[in-house]
Design a protein around this motif. Structure first.
Motif, PDB file in Angstrom:
ATOM      1  N   THR A  48      24.728 -10.988   4.236  1.00 44.92           N
ATOM      2  CA  THR A  48      24.890 -11.881   3.077  1.00 44.92           C
ATOM      3  C   THR A  48      26.311 -12.419   2.984  1.00 44.92           C
ATOM      4  N   TRP A  49      27.311 -11.529   3.091  1.00 45.48           N
ATOM      5  CA  TRP A  49      28.677 -12.039   2.922  1.00 45.48           C
ATOM      6  C   TRP A  49      29.108 -12.882   4.115  1.00 45.48           C
ATOM      7  N   ILE A  50      28.611 -12.553   5.300  1.00 44.69           N
ATOM      8  CA  ILE A  50      28.943 -13.385   6.463  1.00 44.69           C
ATOM      9  C   ILE A  50      28.278 -14.750   6.336  1.00 44.69           C
ATOM     10  N   HIS A  51      27.044 -14.760   5.884  1.00 37.51           N
ATOM     11  CA  HIS A  51      26.356 -16.043   5.676  1.00 37.51           C
ATOM     12  C   HIS A  51      27.104 -16.904   4.666  1.00 37.51           C
ATOM     13  N   LEU A  52      27.507 -16.324   3.549  1.00 38.15           N
ATOM     14  CA  LEU A  52      28.225 -17.078   2.529  1.00 38.15           C
ATOM     15  C   LEU A  52      29.559 -17.610   3.058  1.00 38.15           C
ATOM     16  N   THR A  54      30.173 -18.570   6.168  1.00 37.77           N
ATOM     17  CA  THR A  54      30.049 -19.477   7.319  1.00 37.77           C
ATOM     18  C   THR A  54      29.061 -20.631   7.095  1.00 37.77           C
ATOM     19  N   ARG A  55      28.210 -20.554   6.085  1.00 40.77           N
ATOM     20  CA  ARG A  55      27.098 -21.499   5.981  1.00 40.77           C
ATOM     21  C   ARG A  55      27.544 -22.949   5.828  1.00 40.77           C
ATOM     22  N   ARG A  56      28.720 -23.195   5.239  1.00 39.94           N
ATOM     23  CA  ARG A  56      29.168 -24.573   5.042  1.00 39.94           C
ATOM     24  C   ARG A  56      29.823 -25.152   6.290  1.00 39.94           C
ATOM     25  N   LEU A  57      30.035 -24.308   7.287  1.00 40.78           N
ATOM     26  CA  LEU A  57      30.687 -24.760   8.515  1.00 40.78           C
ATOM     27  C   LEU A  57      29.770 -24.698   9.733  1.00 40.78           C
ATOM     28  N   LEU A  58      28.652 -23.986   9.618  1.00 40.77           N
ATOM     29  CA  LEU A  58      27.838 -23.650  10.779  1.00 40.77           C
ATOM     30  C   LEU A  58      26.863 -24.765  11.156  1.00 40.77           C
ATOM     31  N   HIS A  59      26.864 -25.095  12.463  1.00 38.70           N
ATOM     32  CA  HIS A  59      25.928 -26.070  13.036  1.00 38.70           C
ATOM     33  C   HIS A  59      25.202 -25.368  14.181  1.00 38.70           C
ATOM     34  N   VAL A  60      23.889 -25.245  14.070  1.00 40.83           N
ATOM     35  CA  VAL A  60      23.117 -24.435  15.012  1.00 40.83           C
ATOM     36  C   VAL A  60      22.157 -25.313  15.802  1.00 40.83           C
ATOM     37  N   THR A  91      24.438 -12.901  14.930  1.00 44.11           N
ATOM     38  CA  THR A  91      23.338 -12.055  14.478  1.00 44.11           C
ATOM     39  C   THR A  91      23.028 -12.267  12.996  1.00 44.11           C
ATOM     40  N   THR A  92      24.015 -12.665  12.205  1.00 46.01           N
ATOM     41  CA  THR A  92      23.729 -12.983  10.807  1.00 46.01           C
ATOM     42  C   THR A  92      22.735 -14.126  10.718  1.00 46.01           C
ATOM     43  N   PHE A  93      22.920 -15.139  11.553  1.00 45.42           N
ATOM     44  CA  PHE A  93      21.966 -16.250  11.563  1.00 45.42           C
ATOM     45  C   PHE A  93      20.573 -15.742  11.917  1.00 45.42           C
ATOM     46  N   LEU A  94      20.489 -14.859  12.895  1.00 43.61           N
ATOM     47  CA  LEU A  94      19.186 -14.334  13.321  1.00 43.61           C
ATOM     48  C   LEU A  94      18.567 -13.446  12.241  1.00 43.61           C
ATOM     49  N   VAL A 213      37.244 -16.562   5.984  1.00 44.95           N
ATOM     50  CA  VAL A 213      36.417 -16.535   4.779  1.00 44.95           C
ATOM     51  C   VAL A 213      36.820 -17.652   3.823  1.00 44.95           C
ATOM     52  N   ARG A 214      38.130 -17.858   3.648  1.00 44.57           N
ATOM     53  CA  ARG A 214      38.611 -18.903   2.744  1.00 44.57           C
ATOM     54  C   ARG A 214      38.133 -20.283   3.215  1.00 44.57           C
ATOM     55  N   GLY A 215      38.269 -20.543   4.510  1.00 47.88           N
ATOM     56  CA  GLY A 215      37.835 -21.832   5.038  1.00 47.88           C
ATOM     57  C   GLY A 215      36.337 -22.020   4.955  1.00 47.88           C
ATOM     58  N   GLY A 216      35.594 -20.915   5.121  1.00 49.98           N
ATOM     59  CA  GLY A 216      34.147 -21.012   5.034  1.00 49.98           C
ATOM     60  C   GLY A 216      33.662 -21.256   3.621  1.00 49.98           C
ATOM     61  N   LEU A 217      34.239 -20.563   2.670  1.00 52.44           N
ATOM     62  CA  LEU A 217      33.825 -20.738   1.274  1.00 52.44           C
ATOM     63  C   LEU A 217      34.171 -22.121   0.743  1.00 52.44           C
ATOM     64  N   SER A 218      35.325 -22.644   1.171  1.00 52.64           N
ATOM     65  CA  SER A 218      35.742 -23.971   0.699  1.00 52.64           C
ATOM     66  C   SER A 218      35.070 -25.094   1.471  1.00 52.64           C
ATOM     67  N   GLY A 219      34.600 -24.778   2.682  1.00 48.90           N
ATOM     68  CA  GLY A 219      34.004 -25.811   3.528  1.00 48.90           C
ATOM     69  C   GLY A 219      35.028 -26.635   4.268  1.00 48.90           C
ATOM     70  N   ARG A 220      36.308 -26.242   4.172  1.00 47.41           N
ATOM     71  CA  ARG A 220      37.374 -27.017   4.814  1.00 47.41           C
ATOM     72  C   ARG A 220      37.869 -26.370   6.106  1.00 47.41           C
ATOM     73  N   GLY A 221      37.209 -25.302   6.537  1.00 48.95           N
ATOM     74  CA  GLY A 221      37.609 -24.644   7.770  1.00 48.95           C
ATOM     75  C   GLY A 221      37.099 -25.389   8.999  1.00 48.95           C
ATOM     76  N   THR A 222      37.409 -24.874  10.165  1.00 46.26           N
ATOM     77  CA  THR A 222      36.966 -25.474  11.424  1.00 46.26           C
ATOM     78  C   THR A 222      35.450 -25.371  11.545  1.00 46.26           C
ATOM     79  N   PRO A 223      34.768 -26.457  11.889  1.00 38.88           N
ATOM     80  CA  PRO A 223      33.316 -26.380  12.092  1.00 38.88           C
ATOM     81  C   PRO A 223      32.965 -25.360  13.172  1.00 38.88           C
ATOM     82  N   ILE A 224      31.871 -24.665  12.963  1.00 43.97           N
ATOM     83  CA  ILE A 224      31.407 -23.640  13.903  1.00 43.97           C
ATOM     84  C   ILE A 224      30.151 -24.159  14.599  1.00 43.97           C
ATOM     85  N   GLY A 225      30.208 -24.234  15.915  1.00 43.22           N
ATOM     86  CA  GLY A 225      29.040 -24.640  16.688  1.00 43.22           C
ATOM     87  C   GLY A 225      28.385 -23.424  17.316  1.00 43.22           C
TER      88      GLY A 225
END
Length: 274
Positions: A48-52, A54-60, A91-94, A213-225
């Motif tokens: 849950t915390w990993i999803h929260l 990374t979810r605004r940056l993650l492209h799968v 694995t969080t995505f899975l 975590v800060r970049g993921g929560l704000s959505g301003r971090g590096t995009p994750i592919g």
């Protein structure tokens, strides 16, 4: 696992802290309340915390290649290694897609096994997913063979999902698509376990937990592919007797699959993940 092969092999070569840590995790791997509690923690707290974060940056991409995970079977994920958080993000995505297996990731023994703080970090951050230990000291390298064989035995029993890096260590090079040479360890594990091997490539994660975590929560971090590929075809090598050659060929085939997914991620990133 009624008797600890790793503790027996490490007699006289493991510290009291290391022995205590290994004994605790191996006890938790047996069916029972502790195993159920750690599985729950991995699925519902850690994920849950990993999803929260990374979810605004993650492209799968490539989810169509994923198998229908059978809870009675085990699986091995192979991925590139740029960040401390690669396997946790994948694995969080899975898990969010329904994976219910107990997660296990081999980890260096330094800090995570030879200090009580490492024990606490392993529990708090991963619910003891970081197992078995991998030793770097020359005089203890032989214990790594035992660690891999113990993990292979667990995988053969079903119900586990292990993650491992064919590169063997974190790639600190400037080019995220230039992978390090394949190491035989992943080949030995796959051959011993005879499980489905799922390749993945991930890019964009950092190594600073607070900043990530800060970049993921704000959505301003590096995009994750993140890209998944079809299971690595290994039946021909599984049918051969285990040897250094066979283990190396398996490892190289796994790394080639990961590298090919890296090119997919490179193209998607160039198109800004449209």
């Amino acid at each position: 696992m009624s008797r600890s092969k790793l503790l027996d092999a490490g007699h006289g070569r493991l510290s009291a802290v290391e022995r205590s840590h290994i004994a605790f995790i191996e006890r938790s791997l047996r069916p029972g309340a502790l195993d159920r509690a750690l599985r729950f923690g991995q699925r519902h707290v850690g994920a849950t915390w990993i999803h929260l974060s990374t979810r605004r940056l993650l492209h799968v991409f490539g989810t169509e290649h994923l198998p229908a995970f059978d809870p009675e079977q085990s699986y091995l994920l192979v991925a590139n290694h740029r960040s401390f958080f690669d396997l946790y993000t994948i694995t969080t995505f899975l898990v969010r897609r329904g994976l219910r297996h107990r997660l296990l990731f081999p980890v260096r023994s330094e800090f995570f096994y030879d200090r009580w703080l490492g024990f606490l970090v392993n529990g708090a951050m991963s619910f003891f997913a970081m197992y078995p230990p991998v030793f770097r000291e020359r005089e203890r390298l032989a214990l790594n063979v035992v660690s891999l064989d113990v993990l292979a035995e667990l995988l053969r029993g079903g119900g586990f999902f292990a993650g491992m890096h064919p590169e063997g260590t974190r790639n600190r090079g400037r080019d995220p698509y230039a992978l390090l040479p394949a190491q035989r360890g992943v080949g030995r594990l796959a051959h011993g376990a005879r499980v489905t091997v799922i390749p993945a490539f991930v890019n964009g994660l950092g190594n600073d937990l607070v900043e990530q975590v800060r970049g993921g929560l704000s959505g301003r971090g590096t995009p994750i592919g993140l890209v998944f590929g079809e299971p690595v075809p290994l039946d021909d090598l599984y049918g051969q007797r285990g040897s250094q050659r066979v283990h190396r060929e398996i490892a190289e085939r796994c790394l080639d699959a990961v590298a090919a997914l890296g090119e997919v991620e490179r193209g998607a990133r160039a198109q800004q993940f449209r």
